[in-house]
Write a protein that holds these residues in place. Structure first.
Motif, PDB file in Angstrom:
ATOM      1  N   UNK A 179     -88.781   8.290   3.234  1.00  0.00           N
ATOM      2  CA  UNK A 179     -89.891   8.340   2.290  1.00  0.00           C
ATOM      3  C   UNK A 179     -90.102   9.749   1.743  1.00  0.00           C
ATOM      4  N   UNK A 180     -89.373  10.718   2.293  1.00  0.00           N
ATOM      5  CA  UNK A 180     -89.429  12.091   1.799  1.00  0.00           C
ATOM      6  C   UNK A 180     -88.280  12.381   0.844  1.00  0.00           C
ATOM      7  N   UNK A 181     -88.111  13.662   0.535  1.00  0.00           N
ATOM      8  CA  UNK A 181     -87.005  14.070  -0.336  1.00  0.00           C
ATOM      9  C   UNK A 181     -85.692  13.876   0.420  1.00  0.00           C
ATOM     10  N   UNK A 182     -84.702  13.220  -0.172  1.00  0.00           N
ATOM     11  CA  UNK A 182     -83.457  12.929   0.541  1.00  0.00           C
ATOM     12  C   UNK A 182     -82.499  14.107   0.570  1.00  0.00           C
ATOM     13  N   UNK A 183     -81.793  14.246   1.686  1.00  0.00           N
ATOM     14  CA  UNK A 183     -80.664  15.154   1.746  1.00  0.00           C
ATOM     15  C   UNK A 183     -79.426  14.461   1.214  1.00  0.00           C
ATOM     16  N   UNK A 184     -78.283  15.147   1.210  1.00  0.00           N
ATOM     17  CA  UNK A 184     -77.037  14.494   0.805  1.00  0.00           C
ATOM     18  C   UNK A 184     -76.759  13.263   1.668  1.00  0.00           C
ATOM     19  N   UNK A 185     -76.178  12.234   1.076  1.00  0.00           N
ATOM     20  CA  UNK A 185     -75.886  10.952   1.736  1.00  0.00           C
ATOM     21  C   UNK A 185     -77.140  10.207   2.159  1.00  0.00           C
ATOM     22  N   UNK A 186     -78.221  10.403   1.399  1.00  0.00           N
ATOM     23  CA  UNK A 186     -79.477   9.695   1.654  1.00  0.00           C
ATOM     24  C   UNK A 186     -80.072   9.187   0.347  1.00  0.00           C
ATOM     25  N   UNK A 187     -80.972   8.202   0.487  1.00  0.00           N
ATOM     26  CA  UNK A 187     -81.859   7.795  -0.590  1.00  0.00           C
ATOM     27  C   UNK A 187     -83.276   8.141  -0.158  1.00  0.00           C
ATOM     28  N   UNK A 188     -84.122   8.561  -1.117  1.00  0.00           N
ATOM     29  CA  UNK A 188     -85.474   8.946  -0.763  1.00  0.00           C
ATOM     30  C   UNK A 188     -86.394   8.948  -1.959  1.00  0.00           C
ATOM     31  N   UNK A 189     -87.513   9.681  -1.833  1.00  0.00           N
ATOM     32  CA  UNK A 189     -88.546   9.678  -2.865  1.00  0.00           C
ATOM     33  C   UNK A 189     -88.861  11.119  -3.260  1.00  0.00           C
ATOM     34  N   UNK A 190     -88.858  11.382  -4.558  1.00  0.00           N
ATOM     35  CA  UNK A 190     -89.218  12.688  -5.102  1.00  0.00           C
ATOM     36  C   UNK A 190     -90.171  12.484  -6.263  1.00  0.00           C
ATOM     37  N   UNK A 203     -76.598   9.641  -2.384  1.00  0.00           N
ATOM     38  CA  UNK A 203     -75.498   9.132  -1.557  1.00  0.00           C
ATOM     39  C   UNK A 203     -74.341   8.626  -2.395  1.00  0.00           C
ATOM     40  N   UNK A 204     -74.664   7.838  -3.418  1.00  0.00           N
ATOM     41  CA  UNK A 204     -73.613   7.196  -4.222  1.00  0.00           C
ATOM     42  C   UNK A 204     -73.555   7.828  -5.606  1.00  0.00           C
ATOM     43  N   UNK A 205     -73.433   9.160  -5.606  1.00  0.00           N
ATOM     44  CA  UNK A 205     -73.333   9.940  -6.834  1.00  0.00           C
ATOM     45  C   UNK A 205     -72.224  10.973  -6.657  1.00  0.00           C
ATOM     46  N   UNK A 206     -71.681  11.435  -7.766  1.00  0.00           N
ATOM     47  CA  UNK A 206     -70.702  12.514  -7.699  1.00  0.00           C
ATOM     48  C   UNK A 206     -71.416  13.811  -7.322  1.00  0.00           C
ATOM     49  N   UNK A 207     -70.749  14.622  -6.519  1.00  0.00           N
ATOM     50  CA  UNK A 207     -71.284  15.913  -6.087  1.00  0.00           C
ATOM     51  C   UNK A 207     -72.699  15.749  -5.517  1.00  0.00           C
ATOM     52  N   UNK A 208     -72.788  14.955  -4.439  1.00  0.00           N
ATOM     53  CA  UNK A 208     -74.099  14.659  -3.867  1.00  0.00           C
ATOM     54  C   UNK A 208     -74.765  15.880  -3.237  1.00  0.00           C
ATOM     55  N   UNK A 209     -74.035  16.959  -3.053  1.00  0.00           N
ATOM     56  CA  UNK A 209     -74.661  18.188  -2.566  1.00  0.00           C
ATOM     57  C   UNK A 209     -75.637  18.748  -3.589  1.00  0.00           C
TER      58      UNK A 209
END
Length: 479
Positions: free
Chosen positions: A255-266, A274-280
């Motif tokens: 429910x917070x801001x996601x890190x790489x390889x996560x989904x979250x809320x901003x 997670x499922x994007x190019x250059x997720x860093x």
């Protein structure tokens, strides 16, 4: 019994345990494939005999009044989900060296049995709470992407009927209970999620460790993504312990801001890193919190888990948004009933354990809480410690209401409590009237019982209907 071990069902002697929906589905399907099927059930009512007569017309033998003796010659036992692992029938099967599996396992083994079509991959969901909502959200998202799908498993049409039916699917959204997972050793999902873990059904599993282990089976053999709850470390541990296909990824939701390889809320936006190019560096907007119905915190978590599974299957961002907008939750799940004299009345009768009630209470403040029923061995101290500050008051009903009253006295003694010494169905109208007396404009009266319903009602649906009827009567009286 591993995948692929049964090459033909013709002439195989199979015992099906239970004459319920899943048992009848399994019996019909296996008899149709040429197996010799016997159904056993401890009941012997008129309803049982009617079902037996219907199955007899399909060549299925039914033995009523004895659910403990293993029929002679049995080569496989297929159980209904609720049968406990230590049932006498299963002990007899173990002594005879006979495997016991569930209807989900049979469905998995049958999914390649149609030579005219390719088997649909499974996107699987489990957890203590939120399974049905998340699975239905997932199906809605998949449909919005133009995919042929259905929500199956622990909900809706029996999964065997879907696998063998005429309709062809691109992918299935599969809800799996801990019971079903216990009896489904071969299932290998495309991707799977464990939403959360809290003590539940411990009388069936024997321990929290055994319960968690059965939930964790959902990750075995995943090929693309194991989705876990960042706020629930136990779910991530299950991912770490799972034996998955090479390249399968751990995907968190938060429910917070996601890190790489996560989904979250901003900033009120559901985002994918997670499922994007250059997720860093990059994040993809999926939907707004306002697109989630209802936008309570636990339901946003459900939406993120559903989105993660859909994205693992390659669904575009727009379909996530459209699918969430199209989704309508089932009745009795944080459902707004009415507003009377400035007080909102919400029905979450589906909150049958403390974990679900805690999530429901977290969505509102201040709350007049209607709770109670059958505790199923639960304790309420932790729930009251976490949620007591939100309470304007509490109205308690049901057989085990004293357990909740005692927890409130220990941890929230300032909260006014009305203890209704009643377990009749009319108690709900009295409870709603007492809650209305305690509530002030701007408050929420919330039915989130934290208990099962069978002391007073047939099921949680009937309990929720009684609450809604009581609220409507209250509204009519104040009009």
């Amino acid at each position: 019994m591993g995948s692929g071990q049964v090459t033909s069902w013709q002439g195989k002697n199979i015992t099906v345990a239970g004459l319920g929906v899943s048992g009848i589905s399994a019996a019909r399907a296996l008899a149709g494939l040429g197996a010799s099927v016997t159904v056993v059930d401890g009941g012997d009512s008129e309803g049982h005999r009617a079902k037996a007569a219907e199955l007899a017309g399909l060549g299925v033998s039914v033995r009523l009044g004895d659910a403990e003796t293993l029929p002679e010659g049995t080569g496989l036992v297929v159980t209904s989900p609720g049968w406990k692992p230590d049932s006498p029938l299963f002990r007899a099967a173990a002594e005879a060296g006979v495997d016991v599996v569930g209807d989900v396992e049979i469905a998995w083994l049958l999914r390649d049995s149609r030579p005219d079509r390719k088997a649909a991959p499974w996107l699987a969901v489990t957890g203590t709470n939120g399974k049905t909502t998340t699975t239905q959200m997932l199906a809605s998202i998949l449909r919005a992407a133009g995919l042929r799908t259905a929500a199956v498993g622990n909900i809706g049409t029996p999964i065997i009927d879907v696998v063998l039916g005429e309709e062809e699917y691109d992918v299935l959204a599969v809800e799996l209970s801990s019971y079903q997972l216990h009896w489904a050793p071969s299932v290998r999902a495309h991707s799977a999620a464990v939403l959360n873990l809290a003590p539940d059904h411990l009388d069936w599993h024997g321990s929290m460790e055994a319960y968690a282990a059965d939930k964790g089976r959902i990750y075995e053999g995943n090929t693309v993504a194991c989705v876990y709850n960042v706020a629930d470390a136990a779910t991530e541990r299950l991912v770490e312990e799972a034996d998955v296909e090479e390249g399968c990824r751990a995907i968190g939701f938060t429910l917070g801001a996601p890190g790489p390889s996560m989904l979250g809320v901003v900033d009120g936006i559901l985002v994918d890193r997670a499922f994007v190019e250059n997720r860093q560096r990059n994040a993809q907007e999926l939907a707004e919190v306002a697109d989630v119905n209802p936008p309570a915190p636990h339901n946003i978590a459900n939406a993120l888990a559903a989105a993660a599974l859909a994205r693992a299957f390659g669904v575009p961002p727009r379909a996530v948004r459209d699918g969430l907008r199209d989704f309508r939750p089932d009745a009795h799940r944080v459902a707004r009933v009415d507003e009377v004299d400035g007080v909102v009345y919400v029905d979450d009768s589906k909150a049958t354990n403390t974990h679900a009630a805690e999530a429901s209470l977290a969505a509102f403040e201040p709350v007049v809480w209607i709770a109670g029923g059958l505790a199923k061995g639960a304790t309420f101290d932790e729930l009251v410690q976490k949620s007591g500050k939100r309470l304007r008051g509490a109205v308690l009903i049901g057989a085990d209401r004293a357990l909740i009253a005692e927890a409130l006295a220990r941890h929230a003694p300032e909260v006014p409590v009305v203890d209704l010494d009643r377990t009749d169905t009319g108690a709900m109208l009295a409870a709603v009237r007492e809650a209305a007396r305690l509530a002030e404009p701007g408050d929420t009266v919330l039915l989130a019982p934290a208990c099962a319903s069978m002391d007073m009602f047939a099921n949680y649906n009937e309990r929720g209907d009684a609450f809604s009827d009581a609220v409507r009567e209250l509204a009519a009286g104040s009009a």
